[in-house]
Design a protein around this motif. Structure first.
Motif, short mmCIF file in Angstrom:
data_model
loop_
_atom_site.label_atom_id
_atom_site.label_comp_id
_atom_site.label_asym_id
_atom_site.label_seq_id
_atom_site.Cartn_x
_atom_site.Cartn_y
_atom_site.Cartn_z
N LEU A 1 56.12 11.47 23.22
CA LEU A 1 55.22 12.31 24.01
C LEU A 1 55.83 12.63 25.37
CD1 LEU A 1 52.33 13.54 24.07
CD2 LEU A 1 51.55 11.38 25.07
N ALA A 2 55.92 13.92 25.68
CA ALA A 2 56.47 14.44 26.93
C ALA A 2 57.96 14.18 27.09
CB ALA A 2 55.71 13.90 28.14
N GLY A 3 58.61 13.76 26.03
CA GLY A 3 60.05 13.51 26.13
C GLY A 3 60.83 14.77 26.45
N TRP A 4 60.40 15.90 25.90
CA TRP A 4 61.05 17.17 26.15
C TRP A 4 60.02 18.24 26.49
CZ3 TRP A 4 62.70 13.66 22.56
CH2 TRP A 4 64.00 13.18 22.76
N GLY A 5 59.07 17.86 27.30
CA GLY A 5 58.01 18.79 27.68
C GLY A 5 56.69 18.40 27.05
N THR A 6 55.62 18.93 27.61
CA THR A 6 54.27 18.61 27.14
C THR A 6 53.56 19.90 26.78
OG1 THR A 6 54.23 16.76 28.69
CG2 THR A 6 52.13 17.43 27.73
N THR A 7 52.94 19.94 25.61
CA THR A 7 52.20 21.12 25.18
C THR A 7 50.72 20.94 25.49
OG1 THR A 7 51.70 20.28 22.97
CG2 THR A 7 53.83 21.40 23.27
N VAL A 8 49.99 22.04 25.47
CA VAL A 8 48.54 21.97 25.63
C VAL A 8 47.93 21.14 24.52
CG1 VAL A 8 46.42 23.34 25.64
CG2 VAL A 8 48.42 24.15 26.90
N ASP A 9 48.47 21.26 23.31
CA ASP A 9 47.98 20.45 22.20
C ASP A 9 48.15 18.96 22.49
OD1 ASP A 9 47.19 22.64 20.73
OD2 ASP A 9 48.99 22.67 19.47
N ASP A 10 49.30 18.58 23.09
CA ASP A 10 49.52 17.18 23.46
C ASP A 10 48.45 16.70 24.42
OD1 ASP A 10 51.90 16.98 21.98
OD2 ASP A 10 53.15 17.53 23.71
N LEU A 11 48.17 17.53 25.42
CA LEU A 11 47.18 17.16 26.44
C LEU A 11 45.79 17.02 25.83
CD1 LEU A 11 48.34 19.44 29.39
CD2 LEU A 11 48.79 16.99 29.08
N MET A 12 45.44 17.94 24.96
CA MET A 12 44.12 17.89 24.33
C MET A 12 44.00 16.66 23.44
SD MET A 12 43.58 21.94 23.42
CE MET A 12 42.06 21.63 22.52
N THR A 13 45.05 16.35 22.68
CA THR A 13 45.03 15.17 21.82
C THR A 13 44.88 13.90 22.64
OG1 THR A 13 46.42 16.26 20.16
CG2 THR A 13 46.36 13.86 20.11
#
Length: 200
Positions: free
Chosen positions: A112-124
């Motif tokens: 997680l967030a190793g190469w950037g963070t997506t909106v989906d990551d944040l929502m999850t």
């Protein structure tokens, strides 16, 4: 009180506490590895309240009422991001310990967030945080990465997660050389992190 205060020469801290190897930082004492201080993170995540080292100066120092550590923690999965926090450990309420462990297991080996963070990551993450611990990261999500799980620093969240006695104004945990320094940069000064074992 532990030896704190020295970011290694030739390093500085990025916006979210990550260590960058480009400039010489201040003289703050010894940085200790979270793996040395908390060798059982895989079984027992830790709840930390603190500030990024860059917030501290000769005019602002941790107080002496609690034990403080200048921790370096590996996060971000195989990206192996090194983050730092000058922190005091909080004791989780017994009823929160299972949720802390489940949060760790939910995101372990996720990079997680190793190469950037997506909106989906944040929502999850937000859904998991609410579901497992009953707290939120609406403001603190910028620090999110595998092995560092931020929580918004509010009185309600602190009371929900820990029974430790804390002042209503967290700045009372710090020592200010000059009273005029206290209101400076007071917004977003504090961090509440759940740290766990990183997968790499």
């Amino acid at each position: 009180m532990s030896a704190l205060w020295r970011i290694h020469e030739g390093q500085h801290l990025g916006e979210h506490g990550e260590v960058n190897e480009t400039t010489t930082a201040g003289a703050w004492g010894e940085v200790v590895s979270s793996a040395e201080v908390f060798p059982d993170l895989e079984e027992r995540p830790r709840l930390l309240l603190g500030v990024l080292p860059g917030w501290l100066s000769r005019e602002v120092r941790p107080g002496q009422d609690r034990r403080w550590l200048h921790l370096r923690h590996q996060a971000g999965g195989v990206n192996c991001t090194q983050v730092e926090l000058v922190a005091t450990e909080l004791t989780p309420r017994p009823e929160r310990e299972a949720g802390l462990l489940r949060l760790f297991l939910r995101f372990y080996d996720s990079n997680l967030a190793g190469w950037g963070t997506t909106v989906d990551d944040l929502m999850t993450y937000r859904v998991a945080l609410r579901e497992l611990l009953g707290v939120d990261a609406n403001l603190s999500y910028g620090d999110l990465r595998e092995a560092v799980y931020p929580v918004d620093v509010t009185a309600a969240h602190l009371h929900h997660l820990t029974g430790d006695e804390l002042p209503e104004d967290l700045d009372e945990l710090l020592m200010f050389t000059h009273s005029a320094t206290r209101p400076m940069e007071m917004l977003n000064r504090w961090r509440l992190w759940i740290i766990t074992q990183n997968s790499d």
